[in-house]
Design a protein around this motif. Sequence first.
Motif, short mmCIF file in Angstrom:
data_model
loop_
_atom_site.label_atom_id
_atom_site.label_comp_id
_atom_site.label_asym_id
_atom_site.label_seq_id
_atom_site.Cartn_x
_atom_site.Cartn_y
_atom_site.Cartn_z
N ARG A 209 0.83 -1.21 0.00
CA ARG A 209 0.00 0.00 0.00
C ARG A 209 0.87 1.25 0.00
N VAL A 211 -0.20 4.82 0.20
CA VAL A 211 -1.44 5.56 0.33
C VAL A 211 -1.22 6.96 0.88
N ALA A 247 -3.54 -4.52 -3.38
CA ALA A 247 -2.58 -3.41 -3.26
C ALA A 247 -3.30 -2.07 -3.41
N GLU A 248 -2.64 -1.03 -2.95
CA GLU A 248 -3.22 0.31 -3.09
C GLU A 248 -2.15 1.30 -3.49
N GLY A 280 -8.05 -4.26 -4.98
CA GLY A 280 -7.05 -3.18 -5.03
C GLY A 280 -7.72 -1.82 -5.06
N LYS A 281 -6.89 -0.80 -4.91
CA LYS A 281 -7.46 0.54 -4.88
C LYS A 281 -6.48 1.55 -5.49
#
Lengths: 491, 324
Positions: A209, A211, A247-248, A280-281
């Motif tokens: 991530r 983020v 995942a991000e 995911g993002k």
Amino acid sequence: MTCCSSSAPFATPAPPLSFHPLRGRSAPSLTFPSTARAPRSVAARAALSDPFVLEIAEKFEDSLSSSPAAAASPLPLQKLRDSSSQSLLSRRWPSSKDEPFRFTNLSFLKSSVLLPVSSLTTPLDCPIDSPLPHLLSIVNGHVAPSLSRLAALPDDVYVGSVSALPPGPALDRVLAALSDGFADGDLFWDLNGVGAPDMAVVFVPAGVRIVDEPIHVRFCYSEGSEVESKQLAVSSPRVLVVVEKGAEVAIAEEHLGVGESEDRCYWANSVMEILIGEGGKVVHSYVQRQSMNAAHIKWTFARQETSSTYELAEVSTGGRLSRHNLNIQQLGPDTVTELAAFHVSQNNQMQDLHSKIILDHPRGYSRQLHKCIVSHSSGHAVFDGNVRVNRFAQQTDAGQLTRTLLLAPRATANVKPNLQIVANDVKCSHGAAISDLEEDQLFYFQARGIDLKTARDALVFSFGAEVISRIPFEPIKKSVTSQLKHLLTTQ
Amino acid sequence: MTLLTHSSASPSTSLAARSFLRAPPFRAHVAPSTIPSPFRPRLLRLRASPRVKATLTVDSPTTGGASSPNGPPIVLLEVKDLKAVIKESGQEILRGVNLIINEGEIHAIMGKNGSGKSTFSKVLVGHPDYEVTEGSVSFKGQNLLDMEPEERSHVGLFMSFQSPVEIPGVSNFDFLLMAFNARRRNKGLPPVEPLEFYSLVTPKVAALNMNPKFLDRNVNEGFSGGEKKRNEILQLAVLEAELAILDEIDSGLDVDALQDVAKAVNGLLTPNNSVLMITHYLRLLEYINPNYVHIMEDGIIIKTGDVSLAKQLEKEGYRGISVS
Ligand SMILES: Nc1ncnc2c1ncn2[C@@H]1O[C@H](COP(=O)(O)OP(=O)(O)OP(=O)(O)O)[C@@H](O)[C@H]1O
Ligand SMILES: [Mg+2]
């Protein structure tokens, strides 16, 4: 013409003469020097190709094959160019008779001398001033490692040029993504594929991530010409973002002219392709503040697997001609898609958003907000927002809203929000409004002692604030806010 | 009384009459619409007086700084034969309003729905929907009708809207600060910084029993009816005004809210500033005691009295109030 060859055309510099037949005028009857070409594609080319389009493609090829990097073109780029040149053959230069360009006049491009940006020229006067810790700079379409700052990223994350991408899962994934193709592309998508001198890759492996600190992907354009020259240097930046399962990543995309090109003319024809794995993002902000004399055409193509999230907040204020093609495809159920855009069209500016959200799987959630200000009689805004809820996309929840403020007498906006619903168990809403500032709101300010001009400025600014507030990165939000305040109050 | 009504332009005469009567002077006039306009204002004054005389016998007002003990009352607002139309349609809504408000007085206007009360207050603050076709309005001796709405605010006029608009995208705090600094700039003072303003505004928010979160919310956006009214009073508290026109500040308020709002308004009263309330209910007048109660009908003030008029209204309805 290397344009349709299926071998690796860019690895071997093509004989210069071979290009001439394809420069359009008398193409069909001429012979082709390369043995790689099948007669069938010659015929196809003869029947379909548009001389103007081929001419641009050839210029790209000339420039790429003469560049020193050409010989070493990595496999993904070769693949991209092959498939793009293949599909380019059937493209025509769009006219107002083509629905996607009905209101978007491309004569600025057509009437200019289009010159591919020569080669890798990294301007030294392009300062690294990103407020964000991770920075990927792309200058005139080339990844510029010396202007990037990526050391703080986790080890297994790859951000950089595809040419430096070592063999392994990331490269495999990139190649796989490229071979999927893109059925909804257009001429500009293909032109980018043919002309891209490089490809930036953002690869985030499963479960990782990024983020809190977004990756600032900054597209710089430094090769502009004087407005009177009628020349447009064309850049074709290309970015592929692959976010694996769970995942991000947060991406802050920005386009701007640098150095002398801050107000010069050039054409940026960019593509960003995004693949979001299961769960995911991607949180994406996109700020377009190109030179007011530039042409900016951009594709964003995002594919979302099951339970993935894609959020985009876009602010577009630059360019004389600015077009964003946004295409979101759902690869599995339970996706979340939130799109917000704010465009400002001032003197002699065209701001165009063409978006398409295609929902093919159950329980997708999508929201789209488009806001636009046309503040000058010669300003023009276009919005064509298509949301298609197909047969298997049951229990979709889709909403779409567009609002345009026309602040000058002959200011123009063409908005076409449209929902196409085939599934029967869905919740969809949309709305559109075009208006001037509300008299009652202006009066409310005045009644509290605030003069009309300040009131107008505040209301105009607040109109876009709804979108700006969705940019999740504080430093970007701040700089956009102050830029807009400046832009919207000094007219 | 004839003298008295003339006195609006001549404070010394007015004083004599006032101390003699120990009751508020009445300057609201019935406007017979048949009188040709050029002569109307003067004739009106002459004619109107005897009519309102009847109401003079009622109890004197219980509160108010209507009379200043040490000198003549100072006229704050003087409305003469004000006529106004809706710009778009040309339809006449105000058909000759006369009203004088002195410093320190509290006035109330009542009247049926659609009688023109809100139009009157909006015309006073310069709403662009209306056009004044006749008459004059002076505020502190200046011609109000010549001023832009923001100038009217700067000279000390405030109106709380019956239905305040929502302003999405502008926070309540920013709006207040903008208004406050506009006022300061007008006075030649430097603007205050947000931080300083914050400490200035929070006690006022607390005094109105408002949640400080309202400062971060967008102006009136999604506010309940009562919250909007409180917010109007918050603006009044921040900006202060010599004449506050409160258009139905009590509608939609629960009992507690009404007390909060009334307390805030009373707290803002000084011997020099005045209030013009528009209301349908006696309840508000029990919290903020008016010196005068006017009844508006069909675009004119048909009757003026004190709070007993409101009591009568409460009991008998508008049928009980008749001019003739
Ligand atoms: N901008 C406008 N456009 C059209 N009609 C209007 C406008 N403003 C006022 N009117 C009309 O003028 C009349 C008086 O309206 P106004 O709002 O002043 O009444 P009011 O006395 O305040 O009523 P209420 O007690 O219901 O608040 C009404 O018939 C109203 O419909
Ligand atoms: Mg009203």
